[in-house]
Design an enzyme around this catalytic site. Structure first.
Site, PDB file in Angstrom:
ATOM      1  N   TYR A  32      59.222 112.703  36.879  1.00  0.00           N
ATOM      2  CA  TYR A  32      59.295 111.901  38.091  1.00  0.00           C
ATOM      3  C   TYR A  32      60.687 111.785  38.651  1.00  0.00           C
ATOM      4  O   TYR A  32      60.835 110.957  39.712  1.00  0.00           O
ATOM      5  CB  TYR A  32      59.027 110.245  37.415  1.00  0.00           C
ATOM      6  CG  TYR A  32      57.443 110.226  36.938  1.00  0.00           C
ATOM      7  CD1 TYR A  32      56.361 110.459  37.937  1.00  0.00           C
ATOM      8  CD2 TYR A  32      57.134 110.069  35.629  1.00  0.00           C
ATOM      9  CE1 TYR A  32      55.048 110.634  37.656  1.00  0.00           C
ATOM     10  CE2 TYR A  32      55.571 110.109  35.309  1.00  0.00           C
ATOM     11  CZ  TYR A  32      54.738 110.222  36.394  1.00  0.00           C
ATOM     12  OH  TYR A  32      53.211 110.332  35.915  1.00  0.00           O
ATOM     13  N   HIS A  89      43.516 106.877  40.333  1.00  0.00           N
ATOM     14  CA  HIS A  89      42.437 107.857  39.885  1.00  0.00           C
ATOM     15  C   HIS A  89      41.135 106.955  39.383  1.00  0.00           C
ATOM     16  O   HIS A  89      40.234 107.307  38.935  1.00  0.00           O
ATOM     17  CB  HIS A  89      43.090 108.533  38.506  1.00  0.00           C
ATOM     18  CG  HIS A  89      44.385 109.296  38.988  1.00  0.00           C
ATOM     19  ND1 HIS A  89      44.386 110.223  39.631  1.00  0.00           N
ATOM     20  CD2 HIS A  89      45.574 109.003  38.383  1.00  0.00           C
ATOM     21  CE1 HIS A  89      45.599 110.686  39.785  1.00  0.00           C
ATOM     22  NE2 HIS A  89      46.506 109.857  39.029  1.00  0.00           N
ATOM     23  N   HIS A 109      52.435 110.464  45.996  1.00  0.00           N
ATOM     24  CA  HIS A 109      52.620 110.756  44.685  1.00  0.00           C
ATOM     25  C   HIS A 109      53.954 111.467  44.404  1.00  0.00           C
ATOM     26  O   HIS A 109      54.359 112.560  45.155  1.00  0.00           O
ATOM     27  CB  HIS A 109      51.731 111.560  44.142  1.00  0.00           C
ATOM     28  CG  HIS A 109      50.214 110.871  44.103  1.00  0.00           C
ATOM     29  ND1 HIS A 109      49.830 109.822  43.107  1.00  0.00           N
ATOM     30  CD2 HIS A 109      49.304 110.943  44.870  1.00  0.00           C
ATOM     31  CE1 HIS A 109      48.826 109.230  43.551  1.00  0.00           C
ATOM     32  NE2 HIS A 109      48.189 109.947  44.497  1.00  0.00           N
ATOM     33  N   SER A 111      54.709 113.106  41.835  1.00  0.00           N
ATOM     34  CA  SER A 111      54.386 114.586  41.188  1.00  0.00           C
ATOM     35  C   SER A 111      53.048 115.224  42.148  1.00  0.00           C
ATOM     36  O   SER A 111      52.605 114.488  42.728  1.00  0.00           O
ATOM     37  CB  SER A 111      54.213 114.459  40.009  1.00  0.00           C
ATOM     38  OG  SER A 111      52.946 113.465  39.719  1.00  0.00           O
TER      39      SER A 111
HETATM   40  O1  CA2 Z   1      53.237 111.309  40.857  1.00  0.00           O
HETATM   41  C1  CA2 Z   1      52.991 109.910  41.004  1.00  0.00           C
HETATM   42  O2  CA2 Z   1      53.627 109.395  41.718  1.00  0.00           O
HETATM   43  C2  CA2 Z   1      52.019 109.190  40.323  1.00  0.00           C
HETATM   44  O3  CA2 Z   1      51.281 108.336  41.365  1.00  0.00           O
HETATM   45  C3  CA2 Z   1      52.700 108.488  39.133  1.00  0.00           C
HETATM   46  C4  CA2 Z   1      51.909 107.636  38.010  1.00  0.00           C
HETATM   47  C5  CA2 Z   1      50.677 108.743  37.741  1.00  0.00           C
HETATM   48  O4  CA2 Z   1      49.653 108.035  36.828  1.00  0.00           O
HETATM   49  C6  CA2 Z   1      49.954 109.384  38.663  1.00  0.00           C
HETATM   50  O5  CA2 Z   1      49.042 110.441  38.296  1.00  0.00           O
HETATM   51  C7  CA2 Z   1      51.027 110.168  39.607  1.00  0.00           C
HETATM   52  C8  CA2 Z   1      52.482 107.186  36.897  1.00  0.00           C
HETATM   53  C9  CA2 Z   1      53.668 106.299  37.290  1.00  0.00           C
HETATM   54  C10 CA2 Z   1      54.235 105.947  35.976  1.00  0.00           C
HETATM   55  O6  CA2 Z   1      55.649 105.825  36.268  1.00  0.00           O
HETATM   56  C11 CA2 Z   1      56.503 106.291  35.261  1.00  0.00           C
HETATM   57  C12 CA2 Z   1      57.693 105.733  35.404  1.00  0.00           C
HETATM   58  C13 CA2 Z   1      58.902 106.074  34.438  1.00  0.00           C
HETATM   59  C14 CA2 Z   1      58.330 106.689  33.452  1.00  0.00           C
HETATM   60  C15 CA2 Z   1      57.167 106.830  33.118  1.00  0.00           C
HETATM   61  C16 CA2 Z   1      56.251 106.690  34.161  1.00  0.00           C
END
Ligand code: CA2
Length: 156
Positions: A32, A89, A109, A111
């Protein structure tokens, strides 16, 4: 009595962020990035200003609160940028709220969800989105603002 101006000010872009995005920059930087959500907010405000636009930037860990923000956007926003995070999702409720909007919505997103685990490949939000930006990290928000700047300009 003060004269009423004929110039109508464009409503702000609502930039909405889903669960756990408040932790950005603190964990999993290889997925991220290192940019925090507070830094993304500042970058977005500056980018919107280059288009003569303003933003309202919010984050919530709660599905119902995101639904509330989307309902508020029906009358309070000119467009929406939404990173639904994990709810993209899973949430038909968020898709229903998006389908009630009459303004552009760009899904963002950080990613590229298609390069990741299969359970991230499907997004309910995509069905209601005007467009999608993914895999560009924090820059993706800025590109979404640029797209909205063009869309709103064309609709004037
Ligand atoms: O890629 C993205 O922006 C996502 O929306 C991020 C979500 C994930 O569930 C999607 O599949 C893709 C996760 C956000 C979690 O954010 C974090 C921030 C810091 C550390 C770990 C996770």
């Amino acid at each position: 009595m003060a004269k009423k101006s004929n110039q109508s000010k464009t409503l702000p872009i609502f930039i909405l962020n889903g669960p756990n995005l408040n932790l950005l920059g603190t964990r999993e930087p290889e997925v991220y990035g290192y940019t925090t959500l507070a830094q993304i907010e500042k970058m977005c405000a500056a980018q919107a200003a280059t288009h003569g636009l303003s933003i309202v930037f919010r984050q919530s860990n709660h599905e119902g609160e995101i639904v509330d923000f989307l309902q508020e956007a029906r009358t309070g926003a000119s467009a929406v940028i939404l990173n639904p995070a994990g709810y993209g999702h899973t949430s038909i409720a968020i898709l229903d709220s998006i389908q009630m909007l009459k303004i552009p919505l760009i899904e963002v997103h950080l990613s590229n969800i298609h390069k990741r685990e299969p359970y991230r490949h499907h997004s309910y939000v995509s069905r209601g989105a005007t467009g999608i930006v993914m895999g560009l990290g924090a820059q993706g928000y800025l590109r979404a603002i640029d797209a909205i700047g063009e869309i709103l300009k064309d609709s004037k």
